[in-house]
Design a protein around this motif. Structure first.
Motif, short mmCIF file in Angstrom:
data_model
loop_
_atom_site.label_atom_id
_atom_site.label_comp_id
_atom_site.label_asym_id
_atom_site.label_seq_id
_atom_site.Cartn_x
_atom_site.Cartn_y
_atom_site.Cartn_z
N HIS A 59 0.82 -1.21 0.00
CA HIS A 59 0.00 0.00 0.00
C HIS A 59 0.86 1.26 0.00
O HIS A 59 2.01 1.24 0.44
CB HIS A 59 -0.88 0.03 1.26
CG HIS A 59 -1.90 -1.07 1.32
ND1 HIS A 59 -2.88 -1.23 0.39
CD2 HIS A 59 -2.07 -2.07 2.23
CE1 HIS A 59 -3.63 -2.27 0.70
NE2 HIS A 59 -3.15 -2.80 1.81
N ASP B 148 -7.91 -4.28 4.26
CA ASP B 148 -7.13 -5.45 4.70
C ASP B 148 -7.95 -6.29 5.68
O ASP B 148 -8.56 -5.76 6.61
CB ASP B 148 -5.83 -4.99 5.40
CG ASP B 148 -4.81 -4.45 4.42
OD1 ASP B 148 -5.05 -4.53 3.21
OD2 ASP B 148 -3.76 -3.95 4.88
N ASN C 200 -5.38 1.15 3.64
CA ASN C 200 -5.33 -0.26 4.06
C ASN C 200 -6.59 -0.69 4.82
O ASN C 200 -6.58 -1.72 5.49
CB ASN C 200 -4.08 -0.52 4.92
CG ASN C 200 -4.06 0.35 6.17
OD1 ASN C 200 -4.95 1.19 6.35
ND2 ASN C 200 -3.06 0.17 7.01
#
Length: 449
Positions: free
Chosen positions: A60, A337, A334
């Motif tokens: 990322h 995730d 992120n």
């Protein structure tokens, strides 16, 4: 509390969940009722568990996204004013578009080129001019969106010819960092599936690596377009980072992350009930943010039929500001995730795109398949299928093919031509055309006004 809150609950397996669902369906077939297959060939399930996790290691961006404002350079002083005004109103990056050489000192006057991310998109190829411009900026935050292969794919011709275009781009790349772009947005706006977009973008970039060598890697960056398939668009950007990392590993290159510039697609934008375009772009910008784009440049709700105007540009910029500042998505690169669903489709998209990439390389490479018309043929097939689904109302655009407002008249409100233009010029190969899926219906409605 000494024990974890949910310790008193027994874990439930995926098989147990499926058994419970089948009982609740009361005889209806599980597969036919709850599973659906995408154009990419991915089967979407009604639920996902930790068993679907793939523990992806996605590189990322280290910081959140930049809010970018597009500025056309027609008059240098006007372009400079618009850029400075956008920066004062919340933009953190500028995307300049130019059709001819310009006085860059006037355009960039009082703009801090060292700290502000600036993109230049040229519809011409002039190595001397670009080297001058780059030396003036002298900044790692300056990006030149040069894509000679993308230009060939979209126009059917080189700027000059194959040899001269590559020579000029090589001259630019020797001096200018961030000077080669891959126009992935072309494939999305032309109707390619997500797997095709990813596979073609990877093969497209590989052509530059093959021609210029792996030393050019850090000069390459990417321009993507995102559509309305919310979770799949999040997964698309994440999948491309995996694919780029995988390809570079084959060249023995590590720690070189993809720089991704993203815009909402124009393919699903409409001239009728045009305010719905704001809803579409908001969703698409969220996908771009959660997917981990480095920079996002929004599209104004009236971009396809009005000339650039202060109101439309302000609204589009404010959409991103609200998402960044008020929706707390400033550092959201992120956030996805650990999502079982998104990780699963990310992996599947990457796998299918890699298969497409390998087929292209086996067939002689991306440039060769462009010349043979294979890429164009496959995109056209996907595009026609999507347009047929739109006409059959399997794909819905509110206000256009569903819940039309019969009092909505647009004929006298079109400042620019909103449809695909037919060009009668000789080309080396069949161009890949950007086309909105609602064009056929809109033409009929305009004729009947």
């Amino acid at each position: 509390m000494s024990t974890f809150l949910f310790d008193e609950f027994s874990p439930v397996s995926a098989a147990a969940w499926k058994q419970k669902i089948q009982a609740d369906l009361k005889g209806a077939d599980y597969n036919e009722t709850l599973l659906w297959k995408t154009d990419e060939g991915i089967t979407v399930k009604p639920f996902y568990t930790k068993e679907d996790r793939t523990n992806l290691n996605i590189p990322h961006p280290k910081k959140g996204f930049e809010i970018c404002q597009k500025v056309f350079i027609d008059n240098e002083k006007t372009a400079n004013f618009l850029a400075k005004d956008a920066l004062q109103r919340g933009a953190t990056a500028i995307h300049f578009k130019a059709t001819k050489k310009f006085d860059y000192q006037k355009v960039l006057q009082h703009i801090d080129v060292k700290s502000i991310t600036i993109y230049f998109q040229f519809s011409f190829l002039d190595d001397d001019f670009q080297i001058e411009l780059y030396n003036f900026c002298n900044s790692k935050n300056t990006y030149f969106q040069n894509d000679i292969i993308g230009n060939l794919a979209e126009t059917g011709n080189w700027f000059v010819n194959l040899k001269e275009d590559h020579k000029k781009l090589e001259n630019i790349a020797k001096v200018c960092k961030n000077s080669i772009s891959v126009s992935s947005d072309l494939y999305q706006n032309a109707g390619a599936t997500i797997a095709q977009q990813l596979g073609y973008s990877l093969a497209h970039a590989n052509e530059y690596l093959i021609h210029f060598g792996k030393e050019i890697t850090e000069n390459i960056h990417f321009s993507f377009a995102v559509g309305s398939n919310y979770f799949f668009e999040i997964a698309k950007i994440r999948a491309f980072r995996i694919l780029w990392k995988t390809l570079l590993n084959e060249y023995g290159i590590s720690n070189c992350e993809a720089h991704i510039f993203t815009q909402p697609s124009l393919r699903n934008k409409t001239i009728y009930d045009y305010n719905v375009n704001m809803l579409r772009t908001t969703s698409e910008c969220m996908s771009a943010i959660l997917g981990g784009s480095n920079t996002i440049s929004n599209v104004s709700y009236d971009a396809i039929f009005h000339k650039s105007n202060e109101f439309g540009e302000r609204i589009s910029r404010n959409q991103l500001l609200i998402l960044q500042q008020e929706s707390y998505l400033k550092e959201a690169q992120n956030f996805a995730d650990g999502s079982y669903y998104i990780e699963s489709i990310t992996t599947q998209l990457a796998e299918k795109a890699l298969l497409i990439f390998k087929q292209i390389e086996k067939g002689g490479g991306f440039l060769q398949q462009l010349k043979e018309g294979i890429i164009q043929k496959k995109i056209k097939e996907s595009s026609q299928k999507e347009e047929a689904e739109f006409l059959a109302k399997k794909i819905v655009l509110v206000g256009t093919n569903f819940q039309q407002n019969n009092k909505d008249f647009m004929k006298n409100d079109l400042e620019i031509y909103p449809f695909t233009k037919q060009r009668n010029i000789k080309t080396l190969l069949t161009p890949i055309q950007r086309k909105r899926i609602s064009e056929t219906i809109e033409k009929e409605r305009l004729d009947n006004e």
